[in-house]
Design a protein around this motif. Structure first.
Motif, PDB file in Angstrom:
ATOM      1  N   ILE A 224      58.450  46.337  26.703  1.00  0.00           N
ATOM      2  CA  ILE A 224      59.210  45.912  25.541  1.00  0.00           C
ATOM      3  C   ILE A 224      59.585  44.442  25.733  1.00  0.00           C
ATOM      4  CG2 ILE A 224      61.242  46.338  24.121  1.00  0.00           C
ATOM      5  CD1 ILE A 224      59.353  48.762  24.243  1.00  0.00           C
ATOM      6  N   TYR A 225      59.136  43.596  24.804  1.00  0.00           N
ATOM      7  CA  TYR A 225      59.483  42.175  24.803  1.00  0.00           C
ATOM      8  C   TYR A 225      60.591  41.974  23.782  1.00  0.00           C
ATOM      9  CZ  TYR A 225      55.196  41.337  27.403  1.00  0.00           C
ATOM     10  OH  TYR A 225      54.219  41.334  28.367  1.00  0.00           O
ATOM     11  N   TYR A 226      61.610  41.215  24.147  1.00  0.00           N
ATOM     12  CA  TYR A 226      62.735  41.027  23.235  1.00  0.00           C
ATOM     13  C   TYR A 226      63.500  39.752  23.577  1.00  0.00           C
ATOM     14  CZ  TYR A 226      65.399  42.891  27.137  1.00  0.00           C
ATOM     15  OH  TYR A 226      65.945  43.087  28.371  1.00  0.00           O
ATOM     16  N   THR A 227      64.300  39.314  22.621  1.00  0.00           N
ATOM     17  CA  THR A 227      65.200  38.186  22.815  1.00  0.00           C
ATOM     18  C   THR A 227      66.610  38.745  22.910  1.00  0.00           C
ATOM     19  OG1 THR A 227      63.734  36.784  21.524  1.00  0.00           O
ATOM     20  CG2 THR A 227      65.992  35.990  21.838  1.00  0.00           C
ATOM     21  N   TYR A 228      67.337  38.296  23.912  1.00  0.00           N
ATOM     22  CA  TYR A 228      68.715  38.751  24.126  1.00  0.00           C
ATOM     23  C   TYR A 228      69.540  37.545  24.543  1.00  0.00           C
ATOM     24  CZ  TYR A 228      72.600  41.528  25.971  1.00  0.00           C
ATOM     25  OH  TYR A 228      73.843  42.076  26.210  1.00  0.00           O
ATOM     26  N   VAL A 229      70.555  37.217  23.778  1.00  0.00           N
ATOM     27  CA  VAL A 229      71.448  36.095  24.031  1.00  0.00           C
ATOM     28  C   VAL A 229      70.640  34.802  24.253  1.00  0.00           C
ATOM     29  CG1 VAL A 229      73.490  35.321  25.304  1.00  0.00           C
ATOM     30  CG2 VAL A 229      73.046  37.744  25.107  1.00  0.00           C
ATOM     31  N   GLY A 230      69.656  34.580  23.395  1.00  0.00           N
ATOM     32  CA  GLY A 230      68.890  33.339  23.417  1.00  0.00           C
ATOM     33  C   GLY A 230      67.774  33.260  24.437  1.00  0.00           C
TER      34      GLY A 230
ATOM     35  N   MET B 252      69.524  43.220  20.864  1.00  0.00           N
ATOM     36  CA  MET B 252      68.154  42.773  21.106  1.00  0.00           C
ATOM     37  C   MET B 252      67.538  42.323  19.784  1.00  0.00           C
ATOM     38  SD  MET B 252      66.632  45.649  23.644  1.00  0.00           S
ATOM     39  CE  MET B 252      67.116  45.792  25.332  1.00  0.00           C
ATOM     40  N   LYS B 253      66.842  41.206  19.806  1.00  0.00           N
ATOM     41  CA  LYS B 253      66.194  40.638  18.618  1.00  0.00           C
ATOM     42  C   LYS B 253      64.703  40.467  18.896  1.00  0.00           C
ATOM     43  CE  LYS B 253      70.311  39.819  16.859  1.00  0.00           C
ATOM     44  NZ  LYS B 253      70.971  40.999  16.468  1.00  0.00           N
TER      45      LYS B 253
END
Length: 78
Positions: A19-25, A69-70
């Motif tokens: 799982i690839y994600y953006t978290y807190v930039g 998560m974004k």
């Protein structure tokens, strides 16, 4: 990804997806290591906001992070 739930993500992790994600930039990849143990690897590099390159997380911690998560993507390791 609005309909992507934690339960779906948990099943994807269980089935071997990364799982690839953006978290807190920052951009990360998450994958299952062993029972109730997940590895989070930092993909981005922000010199002004240093983060650990690799962390071991429990399922409880992953669940706590999920709402923030974004840009979630998932891939299977070949």
């Amino acid at each position: 990804m609005e309909n992507y739930t934690f339960e779906k993500m948990w099943m994807d992790l269980r089935d071997g997806y990364q799982i690839y994600y953006t978290y807190v930039g920052n951009r990360y990849v998450l994958f299952k290591t062993t029972e109730n143990c997940y590895t989070q690897k930092l993909l981005s590099d922000h010199k002004g906001n240093p983060q650990p390159k690799t962390l071991m997380l429990t399922l409880k911690r992953v669940k706590e992070m999920f709402p923030d998560m974004k840009n979630i993507e998932y891939k299977i390791e070949m």
